[in-house]
Design an enzyme around this catalytic site. Structure first.
Site, short mmCIF file in Angstrom:
data_model
loop_
_atom_site.label_atom_id
_atom_site.label_comp_id
_atom_site.label_asym_id
_atom_site.label_seq_id
_atom_site.Cartn_x
_atom_site.Cartn_y
_atom_site.Cartn_z
N TYR B 26 0.88 -1.17 0.00
CA TYR B 26 0.00 0.00 0.00
C TYR B 26 0.91 1.22 0.00
O TYR B 26 1.57 1.51 0.99
CB TYR B 26 -0.85 -0.04 1.26
CG TYR B 26 -1.97 0.96 1.35
CD1 TYR B 26 -2.06 1.80 2.45
CD2 TYR B 26 -2.95 1.04 0.37
CE1 TYR B 26 -3.10 2.70 2.58
CE2 TYR B 26 -4.00 1.94 0.50
CZ TYR B 26 -4.08 2.76 1.60
OH TYR B 26 -5.11 3.65 1.73
N TYR B 180 -12.39 -6.00 4.83
CA TYR B 180 -11.19 -5.59 5.57
C TYR B 180 -11.52 -4.50 6.58
O TYR B 180 -11.21 -4.60 7.76
CB TYR B 180 -10.12 -5.07 4.60
CG TYR B 180 -9.00 -4.36 5.33
CD1 TYR B 180 -8.97 -2.97 5.45
CD2 TYR B 180 -8.00 -5.09 5.97
CE1 TYR B 180 -7.98 -2.34 6.16
CE2 TYR B 180 -7.01 -4.46 6.68
CZ TYR B 180 -7.00 -3.09 6.78
OH TYR B 180 -6.02 -2.45 7.49
N HIS B 181 -12.19 -3.46 6.10
CA HIS B 181 -12.42 -2.28 6.94
C HIS B 181 -13.43 -2.57 8.02
O HIS B 181 -13.43 -1.92 9.07
CB HIS B 181 -12.86 -1.13 6.06
CG HIS B 181 -11.96 -0.92 4.88
ND1 HIS B 181 -12.09 -1.67 3.72
CD2 HIS B 181 -10.90 -0.10 4.70
CE1 HIS B 181 -11.14 -1.30 2.88
NE2 HIS B 181 -10.42 -0.36 3.44
N LYS B 545 -14.33 14.73 15.41
CA LYS B 545 -13.38 14.23 14.41
C LYS B 545 -13.24 15.28 13.33
O LYS B 545 -14.03 15.33 12.40
CB LYS B 545 -13.87 12.92 13.80
CG LYS B 545 -13.45 11.70 14.59
CD LYS B 545 -13.40 10.46 13.72
CE LYS B 545 -12.29 10.49 12.70
NZ LYS B 545 -10.93 10.47 13.26
N ASP B 549 -10.57 12.55 7.72
CA ASP B 549 -10.37 11.15 8.09
C ASP B 549 -11.66 10.56 8.63
O ASP B 549 -12.31 11.16 9.48
CB ASP B 549 -9.26 11.04 9.13
CG ASP B 549 -9.12 9.63 9.66
OD1 ASP B 549 -9.15 8.68 8.84
OD2 ASP B 549 -8.99 9.47 10.88
N HIS B 551 -11.95 7.32 9.98
CA HIS B 551 -11.79 6.19 10.89
C HIS B 551 -12.30 6.61 12.26
O HIS B 551 -11.60 7.26 13.02
CB HIS B 551 -10.32 5.78 10.97
CG HIS B 551 -9.78 5.24 9.68
ND1 HIS B 551 -9.22 6.04 8.72
CD2 HIS B 551 -9.77 3.99 9.17
CE1 HIS B 551 -8.85 5.30 7.68
NE2 HIS B 551 -9.18 4.05 7.93
#
Lengths: 323, 670
Positions: B26, B180-181, B545, B549, B551
Site C-alpha cells: 500500500y 477488511y475495513h 473528528k 479522516d 476512521h
C-alpha cells in the site's frame, strides 16, 4: 451566584447581539439545581432591559426516534436563514438520559448541518433526566431565556406517550412528526397523542405512493377524531422530505405566519403548579389553589409567593388541622 | 505412476508448484512525483502490482486548493487533482502491463476516468488495462468514511462503472467488496461474512435492476466481483472464514443469481491483514503478528488469497517508512519462495475440525444475512443505522474484554515490562513524516494546470457531466472527457454533489452500552459525581473528528465510555471542520473537547481549533487522541492541548479519569 450584576448585564448584551458563548453560559446556570437566585436576578434584569420575549413564537416538535426531526430542522433552518435575514431562531433538543450512569448522548447534532459563526441561529442539547423523552425541570427556564433573544424557539423531544403533552403546553404551536407507515398511526391513536398537536408533519415523504397513502389515512383519522369533539377543526398535515426538499417552504410559511399565543400567564401558573407538586406534594397543591397571584407576575415572583405562603401554613400548623 | 496425496499435480499429471499470489504494498503519499519514484523502486524490487493509496482530499472529492484539504494534502496517500498528476504518477511505468489496485471509493469513477484518459493519451489499448478500483461505497458508510453522495446515487455510479468496464475494459474489476475495513472497525468473523456478502448482493441486485445486461453479460459482472478481506490473529478461524466465504459465494451466485459458469462463481479475494490488533507498545511484536495473520490466508490452497498486502510493523505509531514497507514485502517473498507452502494440495481437505468450524460460521452468517434481507437489504440496513450500530457494539465488547484482561494482548495488557525497542531508536523515531514543502509541489502543479488548460473545454465537460447526471446517463463517458479537459477532482465532485446531495449517516453510538464494571469505573464515576455536586452540572464532552479522516472507531469508543462514566456526550460523527466542533462546544458550553485525529494532520488542526476558540473568547480545555507520534507532543502542548492519548492508552476508564481530573483542576467557567 457566579455573576455580579454588571457581569450579568454584559452577558445579556452580548447574548442579545448573537454571541454564542455568553448565551451558553447563561443557559448552563439555568440548568443547575437551586438556580432560583440566579433566575430572579436574570429575568428581573431582562425585564428592565426590555427583553420580555413576548413576541417570540415557541414551536414544539415531537415524534418517534427515526422520524427525522433533526434533519428536518436542519433543512428548515437553512431555508429560514436564507428567506428571513432579519429573523433569528433557536433550537432546544431534549435527549433521553441513561438511568445507570446518568450520562447521556446528546445526539441530535449528528443529523444537523449548522452554519458556523452564524449569529442568527443557536442550537442547544440537554438531557431530559427521564428515561423517555420529556421535558426536564429547567427546560422551561431555558425556553424563557431564548425567547428574549430569538424570534422563534424550537423545542424538539423524542418519545411517545404522555410526555408529549408537556411540550405542547410550552409551545404556541406543536407538531407531531411522523413517517409514512401505517403502524405508527395505530400506535398514536391508542396513545391519545393524536389530539394534542396543532399540526402534523409527515416526514420522509420520498416515495410518492406510500406518502400519499399515509397522508390520506392520517387525514381521515383526523377527520374522524374531529367528529368526536364538536367545534374542532382538522389540523393541517404537511408532507415533507429533507431528501427531496419537499414541503419545507410550506412548513416555513405556516410557522412564520403564526403569532405567539396569549397564554404566557397560564403557562407560568402551570409550571408553578408542577414545581409545587414536585416539591410539596398534594399539601402544597391545595394551598396553591388558594393563592391569588398578581396579574402578569413572572415565574420567580410566583415562586417566591408560593413558597412564602406554603411555609407560613406549615409553620402555623393550620395545614395539619385540615388533614 | 502412482499419485501421492501430498503432491500437487498439474493438468498433465506432473508434480507442480502453484504460482505465488500477487505481492502488494500500500504505497503512495506526499505527491505524485515522489510516489512515482517509490513505485518504480518497488517494481524493481520484485513487487508485481501497484496498490495506490490516495490522500483524503482526493478520496473525499476535494481538490488540494480547497480549504478543508489544506491540512491533509499528501498525508495518507498521494494527492491527485488532474490528469497532469496521473502523467507524473505513472511516468516511465507501462500501465498496460501493470495490475493496478486503487484504494478509492467515493471518487472511484473519477480516478478510473483519469487512468483511461492517460491510457488513451499514450495510445495504449484501453481494453488491456488490468486492475481494481476498490469502490465499495457501502463499507465507507460503516467503517472508513470516504463516501460523498447518498447510498442510492453512489450505487448508481458503481453500476455505471460496471457497465462501462464490461464493454471497454473487460479485465478491470470495477469494485471490490471489502470486509477488511469492517474488521478494522470491530466486526466479528460472522459479521464480516454477512455484511460483505450482503453488500455484494446489493451491488448485484443494482446491476440486475439496471436491466441493460444480457444474462451472459451479467455472469461476467459476477465474475468481475472481487473481495478485499481482512485476516486477524486468530489465524485458524480466519482460514475457516475464507473457506466459508468460498462456499457461501459459490452458493449465492449459483442459486440466487443463476450463474452457471463455475469460473465466474469462484470467490476471488485480495487481503490486507489486520492492523487493529497491532500495538504501539513493544511494536516489534507486530512483525510476528503480521506473519501469523498472513498464514490465515495462505495456508489453505482452496481458500488462498489472490493478492496479499501486509501492513508495516509500526503502523500503530504513524505512517510507515519505505524501509518498513520493504520489510513487509520480504516477509511475503520468504513465505512464497523459501518455504514449501505452494507445493501441496489443500492441507485441510477432509479435516473434521475445519469442516465443523466452517459449518458453524456459515450458519451464523446466513442468519445475519437473513436479518439484513428482512430489513430490505444492505442499503436499507445502512440507512436505518443497524449495521453501523452492530460494529460499534462489537468494538465496544472487544475493548471491554481487553480492559478486563479477558483478551490478552502481549505487551499491552500482559507482559508489559520489557527492554525498550531498538527499532524506534532511529533519528526519525521509527516513523515517516511528510515534508510540508511537498504539498507546495502539488499546489503548484494544480495552479499551472488550471492556468494553462482550455477553460471553455473544461466548462463544457463539466456541464455535460451535470446534464448526464440529471438524465441518468452513464457518467463514465462525461468523466473521461472531464479528465482530458484537465478538470480537477474537486470540480468533478462538486458537480455531482450539486445533483446528488451530500450524505450524513447515523453514528452508531446511540443506545450503546459498555459492559465494563471494574473498580476503575466506580472510581471515575465517583469523580464525575463529585464534579456534578461541585458545579451543579454533569461534565459535558464534545467528541469531535475534524478534517477528512473517517476512521471513527476511537472517537466512538471514547463517546461510549464517557457516557458510561456519567458524562453528557455530544458526538456528531465524521467530516467536521474545526469550526463545527468548536461551535458545538461553545453552544453547549462543554467542559472539554476531545479531538480524534488519525491522519497525521494533528498540528494543523490543533492550531485551527485554538484559533476558533479564541474567536469565541472561550477557554474550553482540549484533549487529543489518535495516531500522534510522541515527538509531536511538545508542540501540541505549546499550542494548548491539555492531554494526548495514543493507542497505548487503551484503558478507556484511565482516559476518562485523566479527563475528569483535568476538568476538576481547571477553574470551572460558568
Amino acid at each position: 451566584m457566579k455573576f455580579r450584576p454588571e457581569e450579568l448585564k454584559e452577558l445579556i448584551r452580548d447574548a442579545a447581539e448573537g454571541e454564542k458563548f455568553p448565551l451558553a453560559k447563561l443557559i448552563t446556570e439555568l440548568e443547575k439545581p437551586n438556580s432560583f437566585e440566579f433566575r430572579k436576578l436574570l429575568f428581573d434584569t431582562l425585564e428592565k432591559s426590555d427583553f420580555s420575549g413576548n413576541s417570540s413564537l415557541t414551536v414544539g416538535l415531537t415524534g418517534t426516534p427515526g422520524a427525522g426531526k433533526s434533519s428536518l430542522l436542519g433543512e428548515f433552518s437553512t431555508e429560514f436563514l436564507k428567506r428571513f435575514p432579519e429573523k433569528k431562531m433557536a433550537v432546544v433538543a431534549v435527549d433521553p438520559s441513561s438511568h445507570i450512569s446518568g450520562g447521556s448522548f446528546l445526539g441530535d447534532r449528528t443529523r444537523l448541518s449548522l452554519p458556523t459563526r452564524e449569529k442568527r441561529i443557536y442550537f442547544r442539547s440537554q438531557p431530559s433526566q427521564l428515561e423517555l423523552g420529556g421535558v426536564n425541570p429547567y427546560t422551561y427556564h431555558v425556553i424563557r431565556l431564548l425567547r428574549c433573544f430569538f424570534d422563534f424557539v424550537f423545542v424538539e423531544t423524542v418519545g411517545i406517550g404522555q410526555n408529549e403533552i408537556e411540550v405542547s403546553k410550552l409551545a404556541d404551536l406543536s407538531f407531531l412528526v411522523m413517517v409514512p407507515l401505517g403502524g405508527d398511526q395505530i400506535q398514536f391513536m391508542k396513545s391519545g397523542i393524536m389530539e394534542v398537536p396543532d399540526a402534523f408533519i409527515l416526514n420522509k415523504c420520498d416515495e410518492e405512493a406510500l406518502a400519499k397513502a399515509s397522508y390520506h389515512t392520517l387525514t381521515h383519522t383526523l377527520e374522524f377524531l374531529r367528529d368526536l369533539s364538536p367545534g374542532g377543526s382538522v389540523p393541517p398535515v404537511f408532507m415533507t422530505s429533507v431528501k427531496t426538499k419537499r414541503g419545507i417552504s410550506d412548513l416555513l410559511e405556516y410557522i412564520v405566519s403564526e403569532k405567539p399565543g396569549d397564554k404566557r400567564e397560564e403557562e407560568t401558573l402551570l409550571q408553578i403548579r408542577k414545581w409545587v407538586k414536585n416539591e410539596y406534594g398534594n399539601f402544597g397543591t391545595r394551598i396553591l389553589s388558594e393563592i391569588r397571584f398578581p396579574k402578569n407576575a413572572n415565574y420567580e415572583t410566583c415562586e417566591t409567593l408560593a413558597e412564602t405562603e406554603i411555609g407560613k401554613r406549615f409553620k402555623d400548623g393550620s395545614a395539619i388541622r385540615t388533614e | 505412476m502412482e499419485k501421492k496425496d501430498h503432491i500437487l499435480y498439474d493438468k498433465s499429471g506432473n508434480p507442480s508448484k502453484e504460482p505465488a499470489w500477487i505481492f502488494r504494498t500500500y504505497a503512495g503519499h506526499t505527491n505524485a512525483k515522489e510516489s512515482n519514484e517509490l513505485f518504480r523502486k518497488n517494481l524493481s524490487k520484485g513487487q508485481t502490482g501497484l496498490s495506490i493509496a490516495f490522500d483524503l482530499p482526493t478520496q473525499c472529492g476535494y481538490s488540494s486548493d480547497h480549504s478543508i484539504a489544506r491540512p491533509e494534502i499528501g498525508k495518507v496517500g498521494v494527492p491527485i487533482n488532474t490528469l497532469e498528476d496521473f502523467r507524473i504518477l505513472f511516468d516511465q511505468i507501462p500501465i498496460e502491463e501493470m495490475n493496478t489496485s486503487m484504494t478509492i471509493n467515493g471518487t472511484s469513477m473519477w480516478l478510473l476516468s483519469l487512468y483511461v484518459a492517460l491510457a488513451e493519451e499514450r495510445g495504449e489499448d484501453v481494453s488491456k488495462l488490468q486492475g481494481t478500483t476498490q469502490n465499495d461505497i457501502i463499507k465507507e458508510y460503516l467503517a472508513r468514511g470516504t463516501y460523498i453522495f447518498p447510498p442510492e446515487h453512489s450505487i448508481r455510479v458503481i453500476v455505471d462503472m460496471y457497465e462501462y468496464c464490461l464493454k471497454k475494459i473487460p479485465k478491470w474489476n470495477p469494485s471490490n467488496i471489502c470486509s477488511y475495513h469492517l474488521q478494522e472497525a470491530g466486526a466479528t468473523p460472522v459479521q464480516e461474512l454477512a455484511f460483505a456478502l450482503a453488500t455484494a448482493m446489493a451491488i448485484l441486485d443494482a446491476i440486475k435492476e439496471r436491466n441493460c445486461f444480457t444474462h451472459e453479460e451479467f455472469e461476467q459482472c459476477v465474475g468481475r466481483i472481487s473481495f478485499f478481506v481482512n485476516a486477524g490473529i486468530r489465524f485458524i478461524e480466519e482460514m475457516c472464514k475464507m473457506r466459508s466465504f468460498t462456499e457461501m459465494w459459490d452458493e449465492i451466485t449459483a442459486k440466487q443469481y443463476d450463474v452457471k459458469s463455475e469460473k465466474f462463481r469462484r470467490f476471488r479475494y485480495g487481503v490486507q491483514v489486520n492492523s487493529l490488533g497491532l500495538t504501539e507498545e513493544q511494536p516489534e511484536n507486530n512483525a510476528w503478528r503480521i506473519l501469523i495473520e498472513a498464514l490465515g490466508v495462505t495456508l489453505s490452497k482452496d481458500a488462498r488469497c489472490r493478492a496479499l498486502q501486509l501492513p508495516a510493523w509500526n503502523e500503530a505509531l504513524s505512517l510507515p517508512r519505505p524501509w518498513d514497507q520493504q520489510w513487509s514485502l520480504r516477509l511475503q517473498q520468504v513465505l512464497a519462495y523459501e518455504t514449501d507452502l505452494l507445493e501441496y494440495p489443500d492441507l485441510f481437505e477432509g479435516s473434521k475440525v475445519v469442516e465443523s468450524k466452517v459449518k458453524e460460521l456459515i450458519e451464523n452468517a446466513n442468519k445475519e444475512i437473513q436479518k439484513i434481507k428482512e430489513m430490505g437489504g444492505a442499503i436499507r440496513a445502512i440507512d436505518n443505522g443497524y449495521m453501523k450500530s452492530q460494529l460499534v457494539k462489537s468494538q465496544a465488547e472487544r475493548l471491554a474484554k481487553i480492559n478486563n484482561n479477558e483478551l490478552v494482548i502481549v505487551g499491552k495488557n500482559k507482559w508489559k515490562e520489557g527492554i525498550p525497542s531498538p527499532l524506534t531508536n532511529d533519528p526519525d523515531g521509527g516513523i515517516f513524516k511528510v515534508d510540508p514543502k511537498s504539498a507546495e509541489q502539488t499546489l503548484k502543479v494544480l495552479a499551472e494546470v488550471k492556468a494553462k488548460r482550455d477553460p471553455k473545454r473544461a466548462a463544457e465537460s463539466l456541464a455535460r457531466l451535470e446534464e448526464d447526471a440529471k438524465n441518468g446517463k452513464n457518467l463514465m463517458y462525461a468523466s473521461i472527457e472531464c479528465a482530458k479537459a484537465l478538470v480537477s477532482t474537486g470540480e468533478w465532485a462538486d458537480v455531482l454533489r450539486k445533483v446528488f446531495g451530500e450524505y450524513r449517516p447515523a453514528t452508531g453510538v446511540e443506545g450503546q452500552k459498555l459492559n465494563l464494571e471494574t473498580e476503575k469505573v466506580a472510581i471515575v464515576r465517583s469523580k464525575v459525581e463529585k464534579f456534578l455536586k461541585d458545579t451543579g452540572a454533569r461534565p459535558k464532552i464534545v467528541v469531535g473528528k475534524p478534517g477528512l479522516d473517517g476512521h471513527s472507531n476511537g472517537a466512538e469508543m471514547i463517546a461510549v465510555s464517557a457516557k458510561h462514566a456519567g458524562f453528557d456526550v455530544i458526538y456528531s460523527g465524521i467530516r467536521l471542520t474545526p469550526e463545527d466542533i468548536v461551535q458545538s462546544a461553545v453552544e453547549e458550553n462543554a467542559n472539554v473537547i476531545g479531538v480524534s485525529i488519525l491522519s497525521g494532520s494533528h498540528i494543523e488542526l490543533a492550531e485551527q481549533i485554538f484559533q476558533e476558540l479564541k474567536h469565541y473568547k472561550a477557554e474550553i480545555p482540549v484533549v487529543f487522541g489518535g495516531i500522534i507520534p510522541a515527538s509531536d507532543f511538545e508542540t501540541l502542548k505549546k499550542i494548548g492541548v491539555k492531554a494526548i492519548f495514543t493507542p497505548k492508552d487503551y484503558d478507556l476508564m484511565d482516559v476518562m479519569e485523566k479527563i475528569i481530573d483535568i476538568l476538576s483542576k481547571a477553574p470551572v467557567a460558568a
